[in-house]
Enzyme design. Structure first.
Site, PDB file in Angstrom:
ATOM      1  N   ARG A   1      41.203  81.736  45.775  1.00  0.00           N
ATOM      2  CA  ARG A   1      41.862  80.742  46.621  1.00  0.00           C
ATOM      3  C   ARG A   1      42.847  79.917  45.812  1.00  0.00           C
ATOM      4  O   ARG A   1      43.790  79.362  46.357  1.00  0.00           O
ATOM      5  CB  ARG A   1      40.820  79.758  47.187  1.00  0.00           C
ATOM      6  CG  ARG A   1      39.906  80.330  48.232  1.00  0.00           C
ATOM      7  CD  ARG A   1      39.027  79.244  48.787  1.00  0.00           C
ATOM      8  NE  ARG A   1      39.841  78.048  48.858  1.00  0.00           N
ATOM      9  CZ  ARG A   1      39.379  76.814  48.844  1.00  0.00           C
ATOM     10  NH1 ARG A   1      38.106  76.599  48.772  1.00  0.00           N
ATOM     11  NH2 ARG A   1      40.190  75.786  48.913  1.00  0.00           N
TER      12      ARG A   1
ATOM     13  N   GLN B   1      39.128  58.643  56.736  1.00  0.00           N
ATOM     14  CA  GLN B   1      40.295  57.882  56.264  1.00  0.00           C
ATOM     15  C   GLN B   1      41.597  58.485  56.797  1.00  0.00           C
ATOM     16  O   GLN B   1      42.581  57.779  57.009  1.00  0.00           O
ATOM     17  CB  GLN B   1      40.325  57.810  54.734  1.00  0.00           C
ATOM     18  CG  GLN B   1      39.125  57.088  54.149  1.00  0.00           C
ATOM     19  CD  GLN B   1      38.995  55.671  54.690  1.00  0.00           C
ATOM     20  OE1 GLN B   1      39.918  54.859  54.579  1.00  0.00           O
ATOM     21  NE2 GLN B   1      37.850  55.359  55.288  1.00  0.00           N
TER      22      GLN B   1
ATOM     23  N   ASP C   1      38.123  68.018  39.529  1.00  0.00           N
ATOM     24  CA  ASP C   1      38.348  69.465  39.580  1.00  0.00           C
ATOM     25  C   ASP C   1      38.263  70.127  38.201  1.00  0.00           C
ATOM     26  O   ASP C   1      38.375  71.343  38.090  1.00  0.00           O
ATOM     27  CB  ASP C   1      39.700  69.782  40.229  1.00  0.00           C
ATOM     28  CG  ASP C   1      39.687  69.498  41.719  1.00  0.00           C
ATOM     29  OD1 ASP C   1      38.599  69.341  42.288  1.00  0.00           O
ATOM     30  OD2 ASP C   1      40.777  69.433  42.315  1.00  0.00           O
TER      31      ASP C   1
ATOM     32  N   ARG D   1      32.546  66.284  53.031  1.00  0.00           N
ATOM     33  CA  ARG D   1      33.955  65.901  52.850  1.00  0.00           C
ATOM     34  C   ARG D   1      34.490  65.309  54.156  1.00  0.00           C
ATOM     35  O   ARG D   1      35.185  65.976  54.923  1.00  0.00           O
ATOM     36  CB  ARG D   1      34.764  67.118  52.365  1.00  0.00           C
ATOM     37  CG  ARG D   1      34.257  67.607  51.008  1.00  0.00           C
ATOM     38  CD  ARG D   1      34.975  68.824  50.501  1.00  0.00           C
ATOM     39  NE  ARG D   1      36.279  68.524  49.952  1.00  0.00           N
ATOM     40  CZ  ARG D   1      37.133  69.433  49.522  1.00  0.00           C
ATOM     41  NH1 ARG D   1      36.793  70.722  49.574  1.00  0.00           N
ATOM     42  NH2 ARG D   1      38.313  69.101  49.044  1.00  0.00           N
TER      43      ARG D   1
ATOM     44  N   LYS E   1      48.617  74.303  43.267  1.00  0.00           N
ATOM     45  CA  LYS E   1      47.991  74.629  44.558  1.00  0.00           C
ATOM     46  C   LYS E   1      47.972  73.420  45.489  1.00  0.00           C
ATOM     47  O   LYS E   1      48.380  73.514  46.651  1.00  0.00           O
ATOM     48  CB  LYS E   1      46.556  75.115  44.325  1.00  0.00           C
ATOM     49  CG  LYS E   1      45.652  75.055  45.534  1.00  0.00           C
ATOM     50  CD  LYS E   1      44.271  75.506  45.164  1.00  0.00           C
ATOM     51  CE  LYS E   1      43.092  74.969  45.865  1.00  0.00           C
ATOM     52  NZ  LYS E   1      42.839  73.620  46.160  1.00  0.00           N
ATOM     53  N   ASN E   2      47.492  72.293  44.978  1.00  0.00           N
ATOM     54  CA  ASN E   2      47.291  71.173  45.899  1.00  0.00           C
ATOM     55  C   ASN E   2      48.593  70.495  46.309  1.00  0.00           C
ATOM     56  O   ASN E   2      48.614  69.738  47.276  1.00  0.00           O
ATOM     57  CB  ASN E   2      46.264  70.190  45.329  1.00  0.00           C
ATOM     58  CG  ASN E   2      44.859  70.789  45.381  1.00  0.00           C
ATOM     59  OD1 ASN E   2      44.620  71.764  46.100  1.00  0.00           O
ATOM     60  ND2 ASN E   2      43.938  70.234  44.619  1.00  0.00           N
TER      61      ASN E   2
ATOM     62  N   CYS F   1      36.154  74.778  50.305  1.00  0.00           N
ATOM     63  CA  CYS F   1      35.005  74.643  49.409  1.00  0.00           C
ATOM     64  C   CYS F   1      34.063  73.566  49.918  1.00  0.00           C
ATOM     65  O   CYS F   1      34.488  72.473  50.270  1.00  0.00           O
ATOM     66  CB  CYS F   1      35.481  74.273  48.004  1.00  0.00           C
ATOM     67  SG  CYS F   1      36.282  75.644  47.169  1.00  0.00           S
TER      68      CYS F   1
HETATM   69  N1  EPU Z   1      36.699  60.611  51.418  1.00  0.00           N
HETATM   70  C1  EPU Z   1      36.169  59.885  52.466  1.00  0.00           C
HETATM   71  N2  EPU Z   1      36.845  59.911  53.655  1.00  0.00           N
HETATM   72  C2  EPU Z   1      37.998  60.594  53.821  1.00  0.00           C
HETATM   73  C3  EPU Z   1      38.523  61.339  52.749  1.00  0.00           C
HETATM   74  C4  EPU Z   1      37.844  61.329  51.543  1.00  0.00           C
HETATM   75  O1  EPU Z   1      35.142  59.240  52.336  1.00  0.00           O
HETATM   76  O2  EPU Z   1      38.560  60.565  54.920  1.00  0.00           O
HETATM   77  C5  EPU Z   1      36.003  60.591  50.112  1.00  0.00           C
HETATM   78  C6  EPU Z   1      35.522  61.965  49.697  1.00  0.00           C
HETATM   79  O3  EPU Z   1      34.265  62.261  50.229  1.00  0.00           O
HETATM   80  C7  EPU Z   1      35.525  61.840  48.185  1.00  0.00           C
HETATM   81  C8  EPU Z   1      36.704  60.919  47.915  1.00  0.00           C
HETATM   82  O4  EPU Z   1      36.958  60.246  49.123  1.00  0.00           O
HETATM   83  O5  EPU Z   1      34.352  61.214  47.756  1.00  0.00           O
HETATM   84  C9  EPU Z   1      37.965  61.616  47.462  1.00  0.00           C
HETATM   85  O6  EPU Z   1      38.309  62.682  48.348  1.00  0.00           O
HETATM   86  P1  EPU Z   1      39.807  63.152  48.574  1.00  0.00           P
HETATM   87  O7  EPU Z   1      40.184  62.878  49.968  1.00  0.00           O
HETATM   88  O8  EPU Z   1      40.636  62.587  47.479  1.00  0.00           O
HETATM   89  O9  EPU Z   1      39.675  64.711  48.386  1.00  0.00           O
HETATM   90  P2  EPU Z   1      40.394  65.848  49.232  1.00  0.00           P
HETATM   91  O10 EPU Z   1      41.745  65.399  49.625  1.00  0.00           O
HETATM   92  O11 EPU Z   1      39.490  66.363  50.274  1.00  0.00           O
HETATM   93  C10 EPU Z   1      41.575  66.867  47.173  1.00  0.00           C
HETATM   94  C11 EPU Z   1      41.710  68.240  46.573  1.00  0.00           C
HETATM   95  C12 EPU Z   1      40.404  68.621  45.920  1.00  0.00           C
HETATM   96  C13 EPU Z   1      40.018  67.573  44.884  1.00  0.00           C
HETATM   97  C14 EPU Z   1      40.018  66.179  45.508  1.00  0.00           C
HETATM   98  C15 EPU Z   1      39.794  65.060  44.507  1.00  0.00           C
HETATM   99  C16 EPU Z   1      43.276  69.315  48.038  1.00  0.00           C
HETATM  100  C17 EPU Z   1      43.501  70.327  49.091  1.00  0.00           C
HETATM  101  N3  EPU Z   1      42.031  69.190  47.636  1.00  0.00           N
HETATM  102  O12 EPU Z   1      40.544  66.960  48.139  1.00  0.00           O
HETATM  103  O13 EPU Z   1      40.662  69.845  45.277  1.00  0.00           O
HETATM  104  O14 EPU Z   1      38.740  67.851  44.380  1.00  0.00           O
HETATM  105  O15 EPU Z   1      41.276  65.930  46.149  1.00  0.00           O
HETATM  106  O16 EPU Z   1      40.804  65.071  43.541  1.00  0.00           O
HETATM  107  O17 EPU Z   1      44.196  68.668  47.576  1.00  0.00           O
HETATM  108  C18 EPU Z   1      40.197  71.987  44.523  1.00  0.00           C
HETATM  109  O18 EPU Z   1      41.396  72.117  44.283  1.00  0.00           O
HETATM  110  O19 EPU Z   1      39.335  72.805  44.146  1.00  0.00           O
HETATM  111  C19 EPU Z   1      39.734  70.836  45.261  1.00  0.00           C
HETATM  112  C20 EPU Z   1      38.544  70.773  45.806  1.00  0.00           C
END
Ligand code: EPU
Length: 421
Positions: free
Chosen positions: A400, A126, A307, A122, A22-23, A117
């Site tokens: 999803r 960055q 996850d 979130r 998915k991701n 979610c």
């Molecule tokens: N963070 C920041 N600022 C940013 C981005 C992230 O502070 O601009 C923080 C977040 O709050 C968190 C950490 O950095 O504490 C990591 O977040 P990350 O950006 O890695 O997460 P994401 O890209 O929003 C993806 C997956 C999530 C998974 C996370 C962590 C996708 C679409 N989503 O989210 O997947 O939990 O990486 O591995 O790729 C899921 O599949 O159910 C899901 C939620």
């Protein structure tokens, strides 16, 4: 309301085939916006997040052809639109990749704030930091992210991420692919789907190196051509079925996996007493004894994935002794399922970033609600392991991200069906 009705206590036996990640898919599909030509993409998971993204591209003028339920041809040559449908954008998290893709291709984007979610705050600071390093002005308000490249096109830049972020790493790669010069991302995330996105883009003519390490270099190219790509298997879907066997009992061959991606999950399940045997592209999981307690700390890849927190949590609810999970990515994630676990008879105490779970002999059925995708998957496993009947509500979260969950589980002997109120 549609929900899952589960009769627990049936062992899982047989073979399950894992779908595309998915991701990875939710990054690759928006990235196709950069390509002027036909991208034929195979192993695309048939899940609602993917369907929504394809719909968004189609509404923007892309041609999208479904060759089968898991193969799609996308041609974004004719897209000339920088404001994707906000109602659709708000339904998924990964729609933030449209910002990087539109900025990269057109030098501007107006994208509604992503949904998805909501198990924790979130932020996307960055992502914004990365776009700014590539020469974009970015304005965020409660409704939209509006980004505009200075001088109408992005330029290469250097970004050192303050936190290891999957989303920001992917978004900056996407934005930088067509930006002249060399972009460098330091402190990049290393998840398998980041490598997959880079491989997809390189197949289409991009020049990205270092994906899978914490320094990624992107040499901007003038254009991308179409091509063929097959998405990697889903690490978390595979881990979910592996945890299900360990929690519920049984013996299942999990097919279409990259065992290396599963190392950390396989090791933890072995430590807990499950028998895990790796083959070239499959893993057999067998429950041979009551599970033992374990300690888990979630970390960016190659650490234990956040996850999988809830799914390993179910295993702990039934293991001997008191297990501990420390969540280091999303502190509030326990609250997505802690009450629901307790309603099923689990003993779980949360204290800040740590949860202590004391194993019980058995869980019992209850009516519970999925508050997000992975918590929902954990509740399904809990229902399969529990004595009696469980109803899992809010299943749109689960759908999803898990292709044909009911079909796959039923084929393993689970008693689960979708029912309407
Ligand atoms: N963070 C920041 N600022 C940013 C981005 C992230 O502070 O601009 C923080 C977040 O709050 C968190 C950490 O950095 O504490 C990591 O977040 P990350 O950006 O890695 O997460 P994401 O890209 O929003 C993806 C997956 C999530 C998974 C996370 C962590 C996708 C679409 N989503 O989210 O997947 O939990 O990486 O591995 O790729 C899921 O599949 O159910 C899901 C939620």
């Amino acid at each position: 309301m549609t929900k899952y009705q589960i009769e627990g206590g049936h062992r899982l036996e047989g073979t399950v085939t894992i779908s595309g990640a998915k991701n990875a898919a939710v990054a690759i599909i928006p990235a196709a916006l950069l390509v002027k030509g036909v991208c034929k993409i195979e192993n695309v998971p048939d899940i609602s997040d993917v369907q929504i993204l394809l719909q968004i591209l189609e509404q923007m003028g892309a041609s999208v052809r479904h060759l089968s339920s898991n193969t799609v041809e996308i041609d974004c040559s004719q897209v000339d639109y920088v404001e994707p449908n906000p109602d659709l954008v708000r339904r998924i998290r990964a729609s933030y990749y449209l910002i990087g893709a539109l900025l990269g291709r057109f030098g501007r984007a107006k994208v509604a704030m992503p949904g998805g979610c909501n198990f924790a705050p979130r932020p996307i600071d960055q992502h914004v930091k990365g776009f700014e390093a590539l020469g974009a002005d970015v304005e965020e308000n409660s409704e939209y992210v509006i980004a505009q490249a200075q001088g109408d096109a992005l330029q290469a830049g250097r970004v050192n991420l303050d936190v290891v972020s999957v989303g920001a790493t992917i978004n900056i790669i996407i934005a930088a692919v067509l930006a002249p010069g060399q972009t460098i991302i330091e402190n990049a995330a290393k998840e398998p789907h980041i490598v997959d996105l880079a491989n997809f883009l390189n197949t289409m003519g991009a020049r990205i190196s270092g994906a899978g390490t914490d320094v990624i270099k992107i040499k901007g190219v003038k254009s991308l051509r179409g091509g063929f790509y097959s998405i990697i298997p889903d690490q978390i879907e595979a881990g979910t079925y592996m945890a299900a066997v360990a929690a519920v009992g049984g013996n299942v061959l999990v097919k279409n996996v990259i065992p290396k991606h599963m190392d950390c999950i396989s090791a933890k399940l072995r430590e807990m007493g499950a028998k895990v045997t790796e083959y070239d592209d499959s893993i057999r999981v067998e429950k041979v004894r009551r599970l033992r307690r374990a300690t888990v700390k979630t970390l960016p890849y190659p650490g234990f994935p956040t996850d999988m927190q809830g799914q390993i949590g179910v295993c702990m609810t039934l293991a001997e002794g008191t297990s501990r999970i420390t969540e280091s990515i999303y502190e509030t994630r326990f609250f997505a399922y802690c009450q629901e676990f307790r309603a099923m008879g689990a003993i779980m105490e949360v204290n800040g970033k740590t949860a202590a779970i004391t194993g019980v002999e058995s869980l019992h059925g209850a009516t519970v609600q999925a508050h997000d995708l992975r918590a929902g998957a954990a509740l399904v496993i809990a229902g399969l392991a529990a004595q009696g009947e469980t109803f899992v509500e809010n299943i749109h979260y689960i759908e999803r991200g898990y292709e044909n969950l009911i079909g796959k589980l039923t084929a393993l002997g689970a008693q689960i069906r979708r029912v309407e109120d």
